[in-house]
Enzyme design. Structure first.
Site, PDB file in Angstrom:
ATOM      1  N   ASP A  43       0.808  -1.212   0.000  1.00 17.72           N
ATOM      2  CA  ASP A  43       0.000   0.000   0.000  1.00 17.72           C
ATOM      3  C   ASP A  43       0.849   1.274   0.000  1.00 17.72           C
ATOM      4  O   ASP A  43       2.076   1.211   0.174  1.00 17.72           O
ATOM      5  CB  ASP A  43      -0.971   0.002   1.200  1.00 17.72           C
TER       6      ASP A  43
ATOM      7  N   ASP B  39      -7.867  -2.338  14.140  1.00 22.22           N
ATOM      8  CA  ASP B  39      -9.260  -2.566  13.736  1.00 22.22           C
ATOM      9  C   ASP B  39      -9.405  -3.796  12.833  1.00 22.22           C
ATOM     10  O   ASP B  39     -10.451  -4.004  12.230  1.00 22.22           O
ATOM     11  CB  ASP B  39      -9.834  -1.313  13.056  1.00 22.22           C
TER      12      ASP B  39
ATOM     13  N   HIS C 260      -7.620  -4.453  10.078  1.00 24.77           N
ATOM     14  CA  HIS C 260      -7.275  -4.311   8.657  1.00 24.77           C
ATOM     15  C   HIS C 260      -5.984  -5.064   8.321  1.00 24.77           C
ATOM     16  O   HIS C 260      -5.114  -5.229   9.179  1.00 24.77           O
ATOM     17  CB  HIS C 260      -7.190  -2.832   8.226  1.00 24.77           C
TER      18      HIS C 260
ATOM     19  N   GLU D 264      -9.822  -1.706   5.126  1.00 24.99           N
ATOM     20  CA  GLU D 264     -10.490  -1.416   6.392  1.00 24.99           C
ATOM     21  C   GLU D 264     -11.749  -2.292   6.531  1.00 24.99           C
ATOM     22  O   GLU D 264     -12.212  -2.884   5.547  1.00 24.99           O
ATOM     23  CB  GLU D 264     -10.879   0.071   6.422  1.00 24.99           C
TER      24      GLU D 264
HETATM   25  C1  F6R Z   1       1.389  -1.490   6.082  1.00 26.83           C
HETATM   26  C2  F6R Z   1       0.093  -2.118   6.201  1.00 26.83           C
HETATM   27  C3  F6R Z   1      -0.742  -2.062   7.433  1.00 26.83           C
HETATM   28  C4  F6R Z   1       0.055  -2.333   8.719  1.00 26.83           C
HETATM   29  C5  F6R Z   1      -0.870  -2.226   9.934  1.00 26.83           C
HETATM   30  C6  F6R Z   1      -0.105  -2.437  11.231  1.00 26.83           C
HETATM   31  O1  F6R Z   1       1.937  -1.669   4.799  1.00 26.83           O
HETATM   32  O2  F6R Z   1      -0.327  -2.683   5.240  1.00 26.83           O
HETATM   33  O3  F6R Z   1      -1.787  -2.987   7.343  1.00 26.83           O
HETATM   34  O4  F6R Z   1       0.609  -3.615   8.644  1.00 26.83           O
HETATM   35  O5  F6R Z   1      -1.462  -0.961   9.937  1.00 26.83           O
HETATM   36  O6  F6R Z   1       0.830  -1.411  11.378  1.00 26.83           O
HETATM   37  P1  F6R Z   1       1.986  -1.497  12.486  1.00 26.83           P
HETATM   38  O7  F6R Z   1       2.858  -2.620  12.091  1.00 26.83           O
HETATM   39  O8  F6R Z   1       2.701  -0.165  12.374  1.00 26.83           O
HETATM   40  O9  F6R Z   1       1.317  -1.707  13.779  1.00 26.83           O
END
Ligand code: F6R
Length: 241
Positions: free
Chosen positions: A67, A135, A137, A142
């Site tokens: 992403d 959440d 995701h 989301e």
């Molecule tokens: C990042 C991504 C997100 C993160 C998620 C957890 O490329 O795709 O899904 O993996 O937001 O983020 P952290 O690891 O910072 O807690």
């Protein structure tokens, strides 16, 4: 099918992730799906150390990132383009041409989504690295995202923007409102998946992913249908299981 591994420290979790990465790296031309955020940073440190100490080469590796934010340029210090170069790509020998990161800028981001998905479909990802949002995701899919989604534009939940404000001077207003993300169906095509979650704020999402019925309310629950997912947790993230 889930293989669940629980370790005491983030470093031990990262080492387990690295062991799986190392095995996949034995292939001739591995295709890696990569994530940003805090969760995979320890894994990337192990990959860099292994490249420097043992000469493991990434010259034949192709990478796809999950992403990218929309509304900040590629050159922004918090873009995922910058993150990946700072935390991994600049320290290994992967050719720049082999790196794919969704493009969140330009006149037509919808077209960027189609182009990215088209390129992705030419490959089969050998190992997809994931984190999980508080959440539920995965990538930036989301809650409510259809399970058959391909690369698309997503409006970020307030919770996600709050969680990520730590990268933006703790100011939620600086966190972009939208992102371009691989879809859930795009992710499910990967042959093998590892998902890394540490810390108490991931415990509910981890519980929903593993123990509740598959539901779009927890996007990560789609992984229940994947044949080869390793879930790497610390004690806190595993505390509700
Ligand atoms: C990042 C991504 C997100 C993160 C998620 C957890 O490329 O795709 O899904 O993996 O937001 O983020 P952290 O690891 O910072 O807690």
């Amino acid at each position: 099918m889930f293989n669940i591994i629980v370790k005491d420290t983030y470093d031990e979790v990262s080492l387990e992730a690295f062991k799986i990465m190392h095995e996949v790296m034995q292939k001739d031309s591995p295709v890696l799906g990569l994530a940003t955020g805090s969760s995979p940073v320890g894994l990337y440190k192990y990959m860099i150390r292994d490249h420097k100490d043992n000469g493991t080469s990434y010259k034949n590796v192709v990478t796809f990132n999950l992403d990218e934010y929309i509304g900040i340029p590629k050159s922004h210090e918090q873009s995922y383009y910058t993150f990946m170069h700072d935390n991994l790509f600049n320290e290994i020998d992967v050719p720049e041409d082999n790196i794919h990161i969704p493009l969140g800028e330009g006149d037509d981001v919808e077209k960027n989504c189609l182009d990215y998905e088209e390129e992705l479909q030419k490959y089969e990802i050998d190992l997809q690295v994931l984190g999980i949002g508080s959440d539920g995701h995965i990538a930036f899919n989301e809650p409510g995202t259809p399970f058959d989604s391909l690369t698309h534009i997503m409006e970020l939940e307030e919770q996600t923007r709050k969680d990520n404000a730590r990268f933006f001077d703790d100011d939620i207003n600086q966190v972009p409102t939208h992102a371009i993300t691989m879809g859930l169906a795009s992710i499910m095509r990967a042959k093998k998946i590892i998902i890394i979650a540490t810390g108490a704020n991931k415990a509910d999402a981890v519980y929903s992913m593993l123990k509740e019925d598959k539901n779009v309310a927890c996007p990560a629950s789609i992984l229940q249908d994947h044949p080869d997912v390793t879930v790497l947790l610390d004690q806190e993230a595993a505390s509700k299981l």
